[in-house]
Design a protein around this motif. Structure first.
Motif, PDB file in Angstrom:
ATOM      1  N   LEU A   4      -0.158  -5.287 -10.824  1.00 61.22           N
ATOM      2  CA  LEU A   4      -0.975  -5.949 -11.841  1.00 61.22           C
ATOM      3  C   LEU A   4      -1.664  -4.950 -12.763  1.00 61.22           C
ATOM      4  N   GLY A   5      -1.523  -3.666 -12.474  1.00 61.68           N
ATOM      5  CA  GLY A   5      -1.988  -2.661 -13.427  1.00 61.68           C
ATOM      6  C   GLY A   5      -3.349  -2.077 -13.136  1.00 61.68           C
ATOM      7  N   PHE A   6      -3.998  -2.492 -12.064  1.00 58.30           N
ATOM      8  CA  PHE A   6      -5.286  -1.877 -11.733  1.00 58.30           C
ATOM      9  C   PHE A   6      -5.213  -1.276 -10.334  1.00 58.30           C
ATOM     10  N   GLY A   7      -6.177  -0.412 -10.031  1.00 59.09           N
ATOM     11  CA  GLY A   7      -6.182   0.252  -8.739  1.00 59.09           C
ATOM     12  C   GLY A   7      -6.794  -0.617  -7.656  1.00 59.09           C
ATOM     13  N   VAL A   8      -6.372  -0.395  -6.416  1.00 59.73           N
ATOM     14  CA  VAL A   8      -6.882  -1.160  -5.285  1.00 59.73           C
ATOM     15  C   VAL A   8      -7.288  -0.219  -4.162  1.00 59.73           C
ATOM     16  N   LEU A   9      -8.492  -0.405  -3.664  1.00 63.29           N
ATOM     17  CA  LEU A   9      -8.961   0.270  -2.463  1.00 63.29           C
ATOM     18  C   LEU A   9      -8.814  -0.701  -1.293  1.00 63.29           C
ATOM     19  N   PHE A  10      -8.114  -0.281  -0.239  1.00 67.98           N
ATOM     20  CA  PHE A  10      -7.955  -1.106   0.955  1.00 67.98           C
ATOM     21  C   PHE A  10      -9.047  -0.744   1.965  1.00 67.98           C
ATOM     22  N   VAL A  11      -9.752  -1.757   2.458  1.00 76.29           N
ATOM     23  CA  VAL A  11     -10.800  -1.530   3.457  1.00 76.29           C
ATOM     24  C   VAL A  11     -10.632  -2.531   4.594  1.00 76.29           C
ATOM     25  N   ASP A  12     -11.063  -2.141   5.788  1.00 82.25           N
ATOM     26  CA  ASP A  12     -10.764  -2.919   6.991  1.00 82.25           C
ATOM     27  C   ASP A  12     -11.984  -3.354   7.792  1.00 82.25           C
ATOM     28  N   GLY A  13     -13.178  -2.993   7.379  1.00 81.19           N
ATOM     29  CA  GLY A  13     -14.354  -3.319   8.179  1.00 81.19           C
ATOM     30  C   GLY A  13     -14.702  -4.793   8.179  1.00 81.19           C
ATOM     31  N   HIS A  14     -14.689  -5.406   7.009  1.00 81.32           N
ATOM     32  CA  HIS A  14     -15.032  -6.826   6.916  1.00 81.32           C
ATOM     33  C   HIS A  14     -13.931  -7.693   7.504  1.00 81.32           C
ATOM     34  N   THR A  15     -12.710  -7.454   7.062  1.00 79.14           N
ATOM     35  CA  THR A  15     -11.518  -8.106   7.568  1.00 79.14           C
ATOM     36  C   THR A  15     -10.353  -7.166   7.310  1.00 79.14           C
ATOM     37  N   ASP A  16      -9.242  -7.367   7.958  1.00 78.89           N
ATOM     38  CA  ASP A  16      -8.147  -6.417   7.845  1.00 78.89           C
ATOM     39  C   ASP A  16      -7.537  -6.409   6.443  1.00 78.89           C
ATOM     40  N   LYS A  17      -7.490  -5.235   5.832  1.00 80.34           N
ATOM     41  CA  LYS A  17      -6.839  -4.991   4.544  1.00 80.34           C
ATOM     42  C   LYS A  17      -7.413  -5.852   3.410  1.00 80.34           C
ATOM     43  N   GLN A  18      -8.753  -5.914   3.364  1.00 74.38           N
ATOM     44  CA  GLN A  18      -9.404  -6.454   2.170  1.00 74.38           C
ATOM     45  C   GLN A  18      -9.089  -5.519   1.004  1.00 74.38           C
ATOM     46  N   MET A  19      -8.890  -6.079  -0.187  1.00 70.86           N
ATOM     47  CA  MET A  19      -8.520  -5.281  -1.358  1.00 70.86           C
ATOM     48  C   MET A  19      -9.655  -5.290  -2.389  1.00 70.86           C
ATOM     49  N   ILE A  20     -10.055  -4.108  -2.811  1.00 70.51           N
ATOM     50  CA  ILE A  20     -11.160  -3.942  -3.760  1.00 70.51           C
ATOM     51  C   ILE A  20     -10.598  -3.415  -5.080  1.00 70.51           C
ATOM     52  N   PRO A  21     -10.514  -4.258  -6.118  1.00 68.20           N
ATOM     53  CA  PRO A  21      -9.943  -3.829  -7.401  1.00 68.20           C
ATOM     54  C   PRO A  21     -10.829  -2.837  -8.156  1.00 68.20           C
ATOM     55  N   HIS A  22     -10.190  -1.824  -8.735  1.00 70.91           N
ATOM     56  CA  HIS A  22     -10.830  -0.833  -9.605  1.00 70.91           C
ATOM     57  C   HIS A  22     -10.165  -0.916 -10.982  1.00 70.91           C
ATOM     58  N   ARG A  46       0.842  -1.186   0.000  1.00 68.94           N
ATOM     59  CA  ARG A  46       0.000   0.000   0.000  1.00 68.94           C
ATOM     60  C   ARG A  46       0.878   1.238   0.000  1.00 68.94           C
ATOM     61  N   GLU A  47       0.515   2.224  -0.809  1.00 68.00           N
ATOM     62  CA  GLU A  47       1.297   3.454  -0.873  1.00 68.00           C
ATOM     63  C   GLU A  47       1.249   4.206   0.454  1.00 68.00           C
ATOM     64  N   ALA A  48       2.352   4.848   0.791  1.00 69.29           N
ATOM     65  CA  ALA A  48       2.463   5.522   2.081  1.00 69.29           C
ATOM     66  C   ALA A  48       1.451   6.658   2.245  1.00 69.29           C
ATOM     67  N   ASN A  49       1.046   7.264   1.120  1.00 70.41           N
ATOM     68  CA  ASN A  49       0.127   8.396   1.230  1.00 70.41           C
ATOM     69  C   ASN A  49      -1.327   7.962   1.463  1.00 70.41           C
ATOM     70  N   LYS A  50      -1.569   6.669   1.400  1.00 67.45           N
ATOM     71  CA  LYS A  50      -2.903   6.127   1.691  1.00 67.45           C
ATOM     72  C   LYS A  50      -3.978   6.809   0.849  1.00 67.45           C
ATOM     73  N   SER A  51      -3.725   6.938  -0.420  1.00 71.41           N
ATOM     74  CA  SER A  51      -4.699   7.544  -1.319  1.00 71.41           C
ATOM     75  C   SER A  51      -5.923   6.649  -1.448  1.00 71.41           C
ATOM     76  N   PHE A  52      -7.021   7.216  -1.950  1.00 75.55           N
ATOM     77  CA  PHE A  52      -8.261   6.446  -2.067  1.00 75.55           C
ATOM     78  C   PHE A  52      -8.039   5.190  -2.903  1.00 75.55           C
ATOM     79  N   ILE A  53      -7.284   5.307  -3.975  1.00 77.82           N
ATOM     80  CA  ILE A  53      -6.964   4.155  -4.818  1.00 77.82           C
ATOM     81  C   ILE A  53      -5.454   4.069  -4.979  1.00 77.82           C
ATOM     82  N   ASP A  54      -4.893   2.937  -4.604  1.00 78.51           N
ATOM     83  CA  ASP A  54      -3.461   2.691  -4.783  1.00 78.51           C
ATOM     84  C   ASP A  54      -3.252   1.774  -5.979  1.00 78.51           C
ATOM     85  N   LYS A  55      -2.279   2.094  -6.816  1.00 73.17           N
ATOM     86  CA  LYS A  55      -1.950   1.231  -7.945  1.00 73.17           C
ATOM     87  C   LYS A  55      -1.130   0.036  -7.469  1.00 73.17           C
ATOM     88  N   ASN A  56      -1.259  -1.082  -8.179  1.00 80.82           N
ATOM     89  CA  ASN A  56      -0.488  -2.263  -7.804  1.00 80.82           C
ATOM     90  C   ASN A  56       0.197  -2.832  -9.038  1.00 80.82           C
TER      91      ASN A  56
END
Length: 287
Positions: free
Chosen positions: A182-200, A170-180
């Protein structure tokens, strides 16, 4: 780039667990329960063909667990990963990367299979790298008592033992969408489980978001409709609110992993908050 929905198989989960504190009289309108109080659930994965890479997002339950295990989940239909890959002209050996939104058994169980003589486990995609993130990996391999039954060692440890496990940072700036990588953006969320990744994914001029367990079904759109499975429901609420508002504002197309009856949905703002706008088949939007 080309995208393909991959059906990994359907099953059922307890409706009360899926909707937490929301009364059945409300959630049953959108997700009708059977006589056992179970509702229809899909394991809909996404295949990304991009140059010489073939990336599979999530892998469903797999088939290596015991008959007793599967008896809890009332599998239905005849979909599976192999059949769905073949339908689209691929074989599991063609997959170069397996991206796991998180390591609960219904999202990563299909990543690992029995070996030939059933004495141990091996990667189900022999030519693929497996992608998680370091914080979630630690969370899954040192599980809390509440999630222990969802993080099955036989689904997880063989990935590391294969030498093909990679972590997305995860990028240090914790932007809404971090690039990875594999070439697509990822949103990290923690409510369901720690650091679930949501591809954009940017595809054919549209933003497609793979919803995983941030929004399990279209019936979960109202903010209080939070799963009993979520480890931090009071964190799910702001994560979900921020995402849903942005999705409605920017006309996201939401790819529903677990909604057996809605493949892609869009959202709209109403007086009651963000609500369902339209439901589509994948090929209606991305033909």
């Amino acid at each position: 780039m080309k995208l393909y929905p991959i059906e990994a198989g359907n099953f059922k989960l307890d409706g009360g667990a899926m909707f937490g504190v929301v009364p059945k009289s409300l959630w049953n309108r959108t997700n009708p329960a059977d006589s056992n109080n179970m509702i229809d659930i899909a394991a809909r994965c996404l295949l990304i063909e991009d140059g010489d890479r073939l990336i599979l997002i999530d892998t469903g339950l797999g088939d290596k667990q015991s008959e007793k295990f599967f008896s809890y989940y009332f599998q239905w239909g005849d979909d599976n990963i192999d059949k769905s890959l073949k339908k689209n002209g691929f074989h599991r050996d063609d997959v170069t990367d397996v991206f796991m939104t998180h390591l609960h058994f219904d999202h990563c169980g299909g990543s690992i299979q029995w070996n030939k003589d059933r004495t141990g486990y091996e990667p189900a995609f022999k030519n693929a790298r497996f992608w998680s993130n370091e914080e979630h990996w630690k969370w899954a391999t040192e599980p809390n008592d509440r999630e222990k039954a969802s993080f099955l060692k036989e689904n997880i440890i063989p990935m590391e033992q294969s030498g093909k496990l990679h972590f997305i940072e995860r990028e240090a700036n914790k932007s809404f969408i971090d690039k990875n990588p594999l070439g697509f953006g990822v949103l990290f969320v923690d409510g369901h489980t720690d650091k679930q990744m949501i591809p954009h994914i940017e595809y054919k001029g549209k933003k497609l978001v793979f919803m995983a367990d941030l929004l399990p079904t279209a019936g979960h759109i109202p903010l209080p409709y939070v799963m009993g499975y979520d480890t931090r429901p009071l964190l799910t609420l702001p994560e979900k609110k921020q995402f849903l508002e942005k999705a409605a504002d920017e006309d996201y197309y939401l790819f529903m992993e677990h909604d057996a009856h809605n493949e892609i949905i869009t959202l709209k703002h109403t007086e009651k908050g963000v609500r369902l706008d339209q439901s589509h088949r994948f090929d209606e939007i991305f033909n």
